[in-house]
Design an enzyme around this catalytic site. Structure first.
Site, PDB file in Angstrom:
ATOM      1  CB  SER A 154      50.155  26.244  44.977  1.00 23.66           C
ATOM      2  OG  SER A 154      51.189  26.490  44.425  1.00 23.66           O
ATOM      3  CE1 TYR A 167      50.453  31.093  46.576  1.00 18.66           C
ATOM      4  CE2 TYR A 167      52.061  29.662  46.268  1.00 18.66           C
ATOM      5  CZ  TYR A 167      50.934  29.983  45.653  1.00 18.66           C
ATOM      6  OH  TYR A 167      49.931  29.781  44.894  1.00 18.66           O
TER       7      TYR A 167
HETATM    8  P1  NAD Z   1      45.966  36.803  40.481  1.00 20.15           P
HETATM    9  O1  NAD Z   1      46.803  37.526  41.188  1.00 20.15           O
HETATM   10  O2  NAD Z   1      45.926  37.329  38.764  1.00 20.15           O
HETATM   11  O3  NAD Z   1      45.453  36.974  41.285  1.00 20.15           O
HETATM   12  C1  NAD Z   1      44.672  37.043  42.446  1.00 20.15           C
HETATM   13  C2  NAD Z   1      43.046  37.091  42.808  1.00 20.15           C
HETATM   14  O4  NAD Z   1      42.944  36.700  43.941  1.00 20.15           O
HETATM   15  C3  NAD Z   1      43.047  38.777  42.195  1.00 20.15           C
HETATM   16  O5  NAD Z   1      42.004  38.819  41.692  1.00 20.15           O
HETATM   17  C4  NAD Z   1      43.035  38.829  43.515  1.00 20.15           C
HETATM   18  O6  NAD Z   1      42.583  40.651  43.843  1.00 20.15           O
HETATM   19  C5  NAD Z   1      42.621  38.511  44.207  1.00 20.15           C
HETATM   20  N1  NAD Z   1      42.944  38.861  46.231  1.00 20.15           N
HETATM   21  C6  NAD Z   1      44.309  38.470  46.471  1.00 20.15           C
HETATM   22  N2  NAD Z   1      44.245  38.778  48.304  1.00 20.15           N
HETATM   23  C7  NAD Z   1      42.652  39.350  47.957  1.00 20.15           C
HETATM   24  C8  NAD Z   1      41.797  39.655  49.150  1.00 20.15           C
HETATM   25  N3  NAD Z   1      42.433  40.100  50.231  1.00 20.15           N
HETATM   26  N4  NAD Z   1      40.567  39.933  48.776  1.00 20.15           N
HETATM   27  C9  NAD Z   1      39.894  39.278  47.902  1.00 20.15           C
HETATM   28  N5  NAD Z   1      40.450  39.262  46.553  1.00 20.15           N
HETATM   29  C10 NAD Z   1      41.859  38.633  46.745  1.00 20.15           C
HETATM   30  O7  NAD Z   1      46.455  35.238  40.585  1.00 20.15           O
HETATM   31  P2  NAD Z   1      46.665  33.723  40.021  1.00 20.15           P
HETATM   32  O8  NAD Z   1      47.831  33.979  39.273  1.00 20.15           O
HETATM   33  O9  NAD Z   1      45.396  34.457  39.003  1.00 20.15           O
HETATM   34  O10 NAD Z   1      45.849  33.084  40.588  1.00 20.15           O
HETATM   35  C11 NAD Z   1      44.874  32.167  41.574  1.00 20.15           C
HETATM   36  C12 NAD Z   1      45.301  31.556  42.959  1.00 20.15           C
HETATM   37  O11 NAD Z   1      45.800  30.751  41.466  1.00 20.15           O
HETATM   38  C13 NAD Z   1      45.197  32.326  43.612  1.00 20.15           C
HETATM   39  O12 NAD Z   1      45.120  31.093  44.662  1.00 20.15           O
HETATM   40  C14 NAD Z   1      47.346  30.559  43.599  1.00 20.15           C
HETATM   41  O13 NAD Z   1      47.326  30.516  44.635  1.00 20.15           O
HETATM   42  C15 NAD Z   1      46.573  30.083  42.944  1.00 20.15           C
HETATM   43  N6  NAD Z   1      48.086  29.370  42.194  1.00 20.15           N
HETATM   44  C16 NAD Z   1      48.704  30.428  40.818  1.00 20.15           C
HETATM   45  C17 NAD Z   1      49.863  30.057  40.369  1.00 20.15           C
HETATM   46  C18 NAD Z   1      50.181  30.715  39.106  1.00 20.15           C
HETATM   47  O14 NAD Z   1      51.603  30.220  38.848  1.00 20.15           O
HETATM   48  N7  NAD Z   1      49.663  31.751  39.044  1.00 20.15           N
HETATM   49  C19 NAD Z   1      50.285  28.454  40.992  1.00 20.15           C
HETATM   50  C20 NAD Z   1      49.723  28.078  41.811  1.00 20.15           C
HETATM   51  C21 NAD Z   1      48.652  28.176  41.901  1.00 20.15           C
END
Ligand code: NAD
Length: 262
Positions: A154, A167
């Site tokens: 991130s 985070y």
């Molecule tokens: P999201 O919440 O839609 O998806 C996250 C996924 O992780 C979900 O499917 C959830 O079930 C899974 N997850 C969470 N805890 C878990 C656990 N204990 N065991 C198994 N699975 C688990 O989020 P996203 O936006 O698609 O994020 C995906 C990645 O991208 C993450 O690592 C997030 O930190 C990173 N990210 C997202 C953003 C954003 O703005 N959306 C920005 C920077 C980084």
């Protein structure tokens, strides 16, 4: 010209088996779609959203994709997940550590117990889970003669996360872990890449993107918008391809120039 909706594959991943964590929605589902479109068979990992994972599997291009469940905050579940994918699909050539959580836990707002719980949950899911899964998968890849690991970090790792410090720390830790693994695993022909997204329009970010706070977030980028999951998936697809081995240890920023590190 390449457009935002270009569906052509960047890499030929035929013959590869990819495990994508947190792939029932958001960035993980977009990654599963891209890797499948590039020819990989995909293990679609989910935590509890079985129906959503099955829907992703059903819509992927190609055949023999499967859904696998595991709570990645539990160490044994990481090992069991890797072993099940190898048992049922035959191998893991590409691992995408994408699953993660984002929890607000401001230092001035929480009691001490709540503070500790937020740190524990976040580090366990975002850093220790990927480390445990990598442990098992990297050994399997080394036995097979190589592989690729792509970690989803991130912008917050670099910019700071004042309202979610665990985070930011978890993602900074993931960057450091990835670079350590790039060095440790290169002799085994295993390459490690990182993508560090800014705000991406997913369920995780949805509440932050509403109203005035959403406008302020969109204005952080000179593009005047946040990213789409597929824009991250294309970078993962590129990092998963053959021929990028010399870029191992790289961290690719994907934040619409909202935060430029030097
Ligand atoms: P999201 O919440 O839609 O998806 C996250 C996924 O992780 C979900 O499917 C959830 O079930 C899974 N997850 C969470 N805890 C878990 C656990 N204990 N065991 C198994 N699975 C688990 O989020 P996203 O936006 O698609 O994020 C995906 C990645 O991208 C993450 O690592 C997030 O930190 C990173 N990210 C997202 C953003 C954003 O703005 N959306 C920005 C920077 C980084």
């Amino acid at each position: 010209m390449v457009s935002a909706t270009d569906t052509s594959a960047l890499s030929d991943l035929s013959g590869n088996i990819a495990l994508v964590t947190g792939a029932s929605r958001g960035i993980g589902a977009a990654v599963a779609r891209r890797l499948a479109a590039a020819g990989a068979r995909v293990a679609v990992h989910y935590n509890s959203a079985r129906d959503a994972a099955d829907s992703v599997v059903a819509e992927l291009q190609g055949e023999a994709h499967e859904a696998f469940s595991a709570d990645l905050s539990v160490p044994d579940a990481c090992r069991d997940l890797a072993e099940s994918v190898v048992d049922r699909m035959g191998a893991i050539d590409i691992l995408v550590n994408n699953a993660g959580i984002f929890e607000l836990h401001e230092i001035t707002e929480l009691d001490f117990e709540g503070w500790q719980m937020a740190w524990e949950r976040t580090l366990q899911t975002n850093l220790i889970g990927p480390a445990n899964l990598t442990y098992v998968v990297a050994r399997h890849m080394a036995e097979r003669g190589g592989g690729r690991i792509i970690n989803v970090s991130s912008r917050g790792a670099f910019r700071g996360e004042p309202q979610a410090p665990a985070y930011g720390a978890s993602k900074a830790g993931l960057n450091s872990f990835s670079q350590s693994m790039a060095q440790a695993l290169a002799p085994h022909n295993i390459f490690v890449g990182v993508v560090a997204p800014g705000f991406i329009e997913t369920d995780m970010a949805a509440s932050h993107l509403e109203g005035a706070s959403g406008d302020a977030i969109r204005a952080q980028s000179p593009l005047g918008r946040v990213g789409q999951p597929d824009e991250i998936a294309r970078i993962v697809e590129f990092l998963a391809g053959d021929g990028i081995g010399f870029a191992t240890g790289c961290i690719v920023d994907a934040n619409g120039a909202s935060y430029l590190r030097t």
